[in-house]
Design a protein around this motif. Structure first.
Motif, PDB file in Angstrom:
ATOM      1  N   GLY A 145       0.834  -1.182   0.000  1.00 20.40           N
ATOM      2  CA  GLY A 145       0.000   0.000   0.000  1.00 20.40           C
ATOM      3  C   GLY A 145       0.868   1.229   0.000  1.00 20.40           C
ATOM      4  O   GLY A 145       2.033   1.167   0.403  1.00 20.40           O
ATOM      5  N   GLY A 146       0.344   2.329  -0.479  1.00 21.52           N
ATOM      6  CA  GLY A 146       1.149   3.535  -0.525  1.00 21.52           C
ATOM      7  C   GLY A 146       0.315   4.792  -0.590  1.00 21.52           C
ATOM      8  O   GLY A 146      -0.887   4.748  -0.854  1.00 21.52           O
ATOM      9  N   ASP A 147       0.992   5.913  -0.359  1.00 21.14           N
ATOM     10  CA  ASP A 147       0.354   7.217  -0.450  1.00 21.14           C
ATOM     11  C   ASP A 147       1.455   8.270  -0.524  1.00 21.14           C
ATOM     12  O   ASP A 147       2.621   7.981  -0.266  1.00 21.14           O
ATOM     13  N   THR A 148       1.072   9.500  -0.878  1.00 22.03           N
ATOM     14  CA  THR A 148       2.007  10.614  -0.903  1.00 22.03           C
ATOM     15  C   THR A 148       1.537  11.675   0.088  1.00 22.03           C
ATOM     16  O   THR A 148       0.387  11.653   0.532  1.00 22.03           O
ATOM     17  N   ASP A 149       2.446  12.603   0.419  1.00 18.33           N
ATOM     18  CA  ASP A 149       2.023  13.743   1.214  1.00 18.33           C
ATOM     19  C   ASP A 149       1.319  14.744   0.291  1.00 18.33           C
ATOM     20  O   ASP A 149       1.256  14.537  -0.920  1.00 18.33           O
ATOM     21  N   THR A 150       0.800  15.830   0.848  1.00 21.56           N
ATOM     22  CA  THR A 150      -0.039  16.730   0.064  1.00 21.56           C
ATOM     23  C   THR A 150       0.701  17.464  -1.044  1.00 21.56           C
ATOM     24  O   THR A 150       0.092  17.840  -2.041  1.00 21.56           O
ATOM     25  N   ASP A 151       2.021  17.658  -0.910  1.00 24.08           N
ATOM     26  CA  ASP A 151       2.757  18.344  -1.985  1.00 24.08           C
ATOM     27  C   ASP A 151       3.637  17.386  -2.787  1.00 24.08           C
ATOM     28  O   ASP A 151       4.510  17.820  -3.538  1.00 24.08           O
ATOM     29  N   ASP A 152       3.401  16.091  -2.649  1.00 27.07           N
ATOM     30  CA  ASP A 152       4.079  15.051  -3.438  1.00 27.07           C
ATOM     31  C   ASP A 152       5.596  15.066  -3.291  1.00 27.07           C
ATOM     32  O   ASP A 152       6.323  14.725  -4.216  1.00 27.07           O
ATOM     33  N   THR A 153       6.102  15.433  -2.111  1.00 29.79           N
ATOM     34  CA  THR A 153       7.547  15.393  -1.887  1.00 29.79           C
ATOM     35  C   THR A 153       7.981  14.151  -1.120  1.00 29.79           C
ATOM     36  O   THR A 153       9.171  13.899  -0.986  1.00 29.79           O
TER      37      THR A 153
END
Length: 176
Positions: free
Chosen positions: A119-127
């Protein structure tokens, strides 16, 4: 009022990951059998009862056993985690949120970290890109470009510790 939920069949046999567009009108699904990414449309944002169950676009992933996926917040990158070849594959969408424009880019061998990233995700500014690994029971943090990944990850959190979570901060100068 009572909400009994909504169930939709999305084709394939083993869907293993999902992501929504930021406006809630597109749903993306990773599947093990067949190894595919699929894009579906919804006529009302975030309402699965309005989902068209015929995929708008599909991409074959090869025989990787897609265990999960992550998508950035601009709809231009998808990362798919495969357990058959222990990789994370990055896909670039040349038109945001349009899976039909996706091309495969970088591939990263994650066998030295966890062979079951699921599973995965990014933070709000994709850094930052985050994964959960079921082999080692850890969360992992990386920069969002697999070509720059090094061992060990930027951060990892051990979820399997009997005394609670253990955070490991790595100071590898190659990872920013």
């Amino acid at each position: 009022a009572s909400d009994n939920g909504v169930s939709k069949s999305v084709g394939g046999n083993v869907p293993t990951g999902l992501a929504f567009s930021t406006d809630g009108l597109k749903l993306y699904v990773a599947d093990i059998n067949p190894d595919q990414l699929r894009q579906y449309s919804l006529s009302t944002a975030w309402d699965l009862s309005t989902m068209n169950t015929t995929a708008v676009a599909t991409k074959s992933l090869g025989a990787i056993n897609a265990e999960g996926m992550a998508m950035n917040n601009t709809g231009t990158k998808i990362w798919v985690m495969g357990s058959a070849d222990d990789t994370v594959r990055e896909w670039t969408l040349s038109t945001a949120w349009d899976l039909s424009t996706a091309t495969e880019g970088s591939t990263w061998d994650n066998s030295g970290v966890d062979t079951r990233l699921c599973g995965g995700d990014t933070d709000t500014d994709d850094t930052k890109l985050f994964f959960v690994g079921s082999q080692n029971g850890k969360f992992y943090e990386y920069p969002p470009t697999p070509a720059t990944w090094t061992m060990p990850p930027t951060h990892e959190i051990d979820l399997s510790s009997s005394t609670g979570w253990t955070q490991v901060t790595n100071t590898n100068s190659e990872v920013t």
